[in-house]
Design a protein around this motif. Structure first.
Motif, PDB file in Angstrom:
ATOM      1  N   LYS A   1      -4.291 -21.413 -60.926  1.00 54.85           N
ATOM      2  CA  LYS A   1      -4.803 -20.289 -61.733  1.00 54.85           C
ATOM      3  C   LYS A   1      -5.040 -19.021 -60.905  1.00 54.85           C
ATOM      4  O   LYS A   1      -5.809 -18.133 -61.295  1.00 54.85           O
TER       5      LYS A   1
ATOM      6  N   ALA B   1       4.313 -24.621 -71.648  1.00 56.24           N
ATOM      7  CA  ALA B   1       3.319 -24.045 -70.750  1.00 56.24           C
ATOM      8  C   ALA B   1       3.015 -24.994 -69.598  1.00 56.24           C
ATOM      9  O   ALA B   1       2.780 -24.563 -68.459  1.00 56.24           O
ATOM     10  N   GLU B   2       3.019 -26.294 -69.875  1.00 59.78           N
ATOM     11  CA  GLU B   2       2.679 -27.287 -68.853  1.00 59.78           C
ATOM     12  C   GLU B   2       3.718 -27.339 -67.731  1.00 59.78           C
ATOM     13  O   GLU B   2       3.372 -27.618 -66.581  1.00 59.78           O
TER      14      GLU B   2
ATOM     15  N   TYR C   1       5.883 -18.960 -68.722  1.00 56.24           N
ATOM     16  CA  TYR C   1       5.611 -19.191 -70.147  1.00 56.24           C
ATOM     17  C   TYR C   1       4.623 -18.128 -70.604  1.00 56.24           C
ATOM     18  O   TYR C   1       3.572 -17.951 -69.984  1.00 56.24           O
TER      19      TYR C   1
ATOM     20  N   ASP D   1       5.901 -22.592 -63.872  1.00 54.95           N
ATOM     21  CA  ASP D   1       5.297 -22.220 -62.593  1.00 54.95           C
ATOM     22  C   ASP D   1       4.276 -21.101 -62.763  1.00 54.95           C
ATOM     23  O   ASP D   1       3.305 -21.017 -62.013  1.00 54.95           O
ATOM     24  N   LEU D   2       4.540 -20.242 -63.754  1.00 54.86           N
ATOM     25  CA  LEU D   2       3.684 -19.078 -63.980  1.00 54.86           C
ATOM     26  C   LEU D   2       3.259 -19.015 -65.432  1.00 54.86           C
ATOM     27  O   LEU D   2       4.067 -19.268 -66.333  1.00 54.86           O
ATOM     28  N   HIS D   3       1.996 -18.688 -65.639  1.00 54.98           N
ATOM     29  CA  HIS D   3       1.508 -18.398 -66.977  1.00 54.98           C
ATOM     30  C   HIS D   3       1.387 -16.885 -67.123  1.00 54.98           C
ATOM     31  O   HIS D   3       0.739 -16.222 -66.306  1.00 54.98           O
TER      32      HIS D   3
ATOM     33  N   ARG E   1      -0.611 -18.098 -61.291  1.00 52.32           N
ATOM     34  CA  ARG E   1       0.084 -19.278 -60.803  1.00 52.32           C
ATOM     35  C   ARG E   1      -0.505 -20.491 -61.517  1.00 52.32           C
ATOM     36  O   ARG E   1      -1.727 -20.709 -61.504  1.00 52.32           O
ATOM     37  N   THR E   2       0.333 -21.282 -62.131  1.00 52.68           N
ATOM     38  CA  THR E   2      -0.144 -22.375 -62.978  1.00 52.68           C
ATOM     39  C   THR E   2      -0.934 -23.414 -62.188  1.00 52.68           C
ATOM     40  O   THR E   2      -1.970 -23.907 -62.659  1.00 52.68           O
ATOM     41  N   SER E   3      -0.497 -23.726 -60.994  1.00 48.76           N
ATOM     42  CA  SER E   3      -1.090 -24.834 -60.237  1.00 48.76           C
ATOM     43  C   SER E   3      -2.568 -24.632 -59.931  1.00 48.76           C
ATOM     44  O   SER E   3      -3.363 -25.577 -59.996  1.00 48.76           O
TER      45      SER E   3
ATOM     46  N   LYS F   1       1.843 -16.553 -72.944  1.00 47.66           N
ATOM     47  CA  LYS F   1       0.769 -17.027 -73.814  1.00 47.66           C
ATOM     48  C   LYS F   1      -0.095 -15.837 -74.234  1.00 47.66           C
ATOM     49  O   LYS F   1      -0.232 -14.870 -73.483  1.00 47.66           O
TER      50      LYS F   1
END
Length: 210
Positions: A162, A82-83, A46, A86-88, A158-160, A48
């Protein structure tokens, strides 16, 4: 065709070829990147804005679409939110104020003209009024022009947890202050050979569009 007309035709042809050559110059950007990216296996992403004030901006949405397209080509998939990603992908961009540069180019020889030879002496070089070994380009002309810097910065986390996985920055200067036209080339340059070797700085050339 008279000789002056022939020389004028030659001059215009050369000038036209020089103009075409200038138009065909590839886009260049300096790209710096650091990465520890895992192989692409369909992870979702996602995009941002790094600056929260750009959230909802139409300009940001247009450029984010370019970045998203490149990531999909590489095997990543867009997430619905975004939630759930897997990747921001954090994205920043800008164009700075113009800067003046000085350069030289071939100038007209002040003594050159139709029917006149080297240093303006009628009779030309070795007595030939139509043979000029240097042509009209006997002098160097100094001139100034304005360039506009622009950059694109992309960070992938990595979202999980950061954890940073990729940081890349593409920078260029252009003769036109036109970020919407520059951004597609900056995106292409940044994602050329993505993710590439870590801690690397290189010049990337994007072929001129036709």
């Amino acid at each position: 065709m008279s000789r002056p007309q022939f020389r004028l035709t030659q001059f215009l042809a050369i000038a036209g070829l020089a103009l075409l050559a200038a138009c065909a110059q590839p886009f260049e950007a300096r790209v710096q990147s650091f990465q520890s990216m895992p192989p692409a296996q369909g992870q979702t992403f996602y995009v941002k804005p790094s600056d929260p004030q750009r959230q909802g901006s139409l300009e940001f949405a247009a450029y984010a679409g370019l970045v998203g397209t490149e990531l999909q080509k590489l095997g990543f998939q867009p997430a619905a939110s975004a939630e759930s990603a897997d990747l921001h992908v954090m994205m920043d961009f800008n164009a700075g104020p113009g800067r003046e540069r000085i350069a030289t180019r071939p100038g007209m020889n002040p003594g050159w003209g139709w029917g006149r030879g080297w240093y303006g002496r009628y009779g030309g070089w070795w007595g030939n009024p139509w043979y000029d070994p240097w042509g009209p380009w006997g002098n160097q002309e100094v001139y100034s022009f304005t360039v506009y810097p622009a950059y694109l910065h992309v960070a992938i986390l990595r979202t999980s947890d950061k954890t940073p996985l990729f940081e890349g920055r593409a920078e260029t200067t252009t003769r036109a202050n036109d970020l919407p036209s520059t951004m597609p080339n900056l995106v292409t340059a940044l994602f050329t050979d993505f993710p590439g070797a870590s801690a690397r700085s290189k010049i990337v050339r994007v072929p001129a569009s036709r």
